[in-house]
Design a protein around this motif. Structure first.
Motif, short mmCIF file in Angstrom:
data_model
loop_
_atom_site.label_atom_id
_atom_site.label_comp_id
_atom_site.label_asym_id
_atom_site.label_seq_id
_atom_site.Cartn_x
_atom_site.Cartn_y
_atom_site.Cartn_z
N SER A 15 13.26 12.11 -0.86
CA SER A 15 14.40 11.82 0.00
C SER A 15 13.98 11.22 1.34
O SER A 15 13.04 11.70 1.99
CB SER A 15 15.21 13.09 0.26
N GLY A 16 14.71 10.18 1.76
CA GLY A 16 14.43 9.58 3.05
C GLY A 16 14.67 10.55 4.20
O GLY A 16 14.00 10.47 5.24
N GLY A 17 15.61 11.46 4.02
CA GLY A 17 15.88 12.45 5.07
C GLY A 17 14.71 13.39 5.30
O GLY A 17 14.40 13.74 6.44
N LEU A 18 14.06 13.79 4.22
CA LEU A 18 12.88 14.66 4.32
C LEU A 18 11.79 13.96 5.12
O LEU A 18 11.21 14.55 6.05
CB LEU A 18 12.37 15.00 2.92
N TRP A 19 11.53 12.70 4.79
CA TRP A 19 10.43 12.00 5.45
C TRP A 19 10.79 11.55 6.86
O TRP A 19 9.90 11.38 7.70
CB TRP A 19 9.96 10.85 4.57
N ALA A 20 12.08 11.42 7.14
CA ALA A 20 12.49 11.17 8.53
C ALA A 20 12.18 12.39 9.38
O ALA A 20 11.68 12.28 10.51
CB ALA A 20 13.98 10.85 8.58
N ALA A 21 12.44 13.59 8.84
CA ALA A 21 12.11 14.82 9.57
C ALA A 21 10.60 14.93 9.74
O ALA A 21 10.11 15.35 10.81
CB ALA A 21 12.65 16.03 8.81
N TYR A 22 9.86 14.57 8.71
CA TYR A 22 8.39 14.60 8.79
C TYR A 22 7.90 13.71 9.94
O TYR A 22 7.07 14.12 10.75
CB TYR A 22 7.80 14.14 7.46
N GLU A 23 8.43 12.50 10.00
CA GLU A 23 8.01 11.57 11.04
C GLU A 23 8.39 12.09 12.43
O GLU A 23 7.63 11.93 13.39
CB GLU A 23 8.66 10.21 10.80
N ALA A 24 9.54 12.72 12.54
CA ALA A 24 9.99 13.23 13.83
C ALA A 24 9.09 14.35 14.33
O ALA A 24 8.85 14.49 15.54
CB ALA A 24 11.43 13.73 13.72
N MET A 25 8.56 15.17 13.42
CA MET A 25 7.81 16.37 13.82
C MET A 25 6.30 16.19 13.81
O MET A 25 5.58 16.92 14.50
CB MET A 25 8.21 17.55 12.93
#
Length: 263
Positions: A15-25
């Motif tokens: 999911s793109g949402g999962l990896w967006a959170a990964y990038e943010a953190m």
């Protein structure tokens, strides 16, 4: 030492949402992804206790992850105990679609994983992003484009705040919902009463056999300070949750009821 975060979701490891959170953190924390192999929305806090689970190491766009053939709570538990991760925080999301009201938080796999983390003694935050196109909630998360730039900023700010301060006393986890439109502020909210007017639609397949769709029309109840109202007003909803479902206000009346019976 950078803080350690276990990141999971219910939309699946791609999911793109999962990896967006990964990038943010990942800019300020050591993030380990342990997520379901495929879409697992609306499974709540269910756990696979009657079948074995498989977990596979993999690379997604050059980033390391663990893919679990199970539910979000399974992924969370395998991360904590199968991999012996000892995270400072568990983050679940970013979910594709909001998780607001009494209804959503009891069925959401995103919130369910965060609840199980809290049950295991690890502070947790669930993040969900409102979808302007409701159909995107039910599409393979790899097949549509979503702008996560605003959501990533929210995740970074909120996670760093709670890593610094800890969760507020009396809460076990935090449920965050992010509007799809331009953010007009942040608000501490309570759970809305309901979100859907549920119905079941009966259809007939080409062989003449009936089948059913559980569906619902979105309803809006204008409750002050609720997560539903905040999101409707394009505000980030931040709701502290507890695992204790006791209806304390009903205890007195229930005692009176028992006194009136010959139990």
């Amino acid at each position: 030492m950078r803080p350690k975060i276990l990141l999971t979701n219910d939309d699946g490891v791609n999911s793109g949402g999962l990896w967006a959170a990964y990038e943010a953190m990942s800019a300020f924390a050591e993030v380990t992804v342990v997520a379901p192999a495929v879409q697992q929305s609306a499974v709540g806090r269910s756990i696979s206790i009657f079948e074995p689970l498989r977990m596979n190491e993999m690379m997604i766009n050059g980033r390391h992850a663990y893919s679990v053939e199970g539910r979000p709570t399974d992924a969370l538990l395998l991360g904590l105990y199968g991999l012996d991760l000892k995270p400072d925080l568990v983050v679940s999301g970013i979910n594709l679609g909001e998780n607001i009201s009494y209804e959503s938080i009891t069925t959401s796999g995103t919130v369910g994983a965060a609840m199980e983390a809290a049950n295991q003694g690890v502070p947790s935050i669930a993040f969900s992003l409102q979808m302007s196109d409701q159909g995107n909630k039910f599409t393979d998360p790899r097949c549509h484009q979503t702008d996560f730039s605003q959501a990533k900023e929210v995740v970074g700010k909120i996670v760093q705040m709670f890593l610094s301060t800890g969760l507020p006393a009396g809460s076990h986890l935090i449920n965050v919902n992010i509007p799809s439109c331009a953010i007009e502020g942040y608000e501490v909210t309570t759970l809305g009463t309901r979100l859907f007017d549920t119905y079941v639609e009966k259809r007939i397949d080409p062989r003449g056999k009936p089948y059913y769709w559980i569906n619902g029309d979105v309803v809006y109840m204008p409750e002050p300070h609720s997560d539903v109202t905040a999101l409707r007003n394009n505000r980030v909803s931040i709701t502290p949750l507890t695992l204790d479902n006791t209806a304390f206000s009903a205890c007195g009346e229930l005692r009176e009821m028992l006194l009136g019976q010959n139990f």
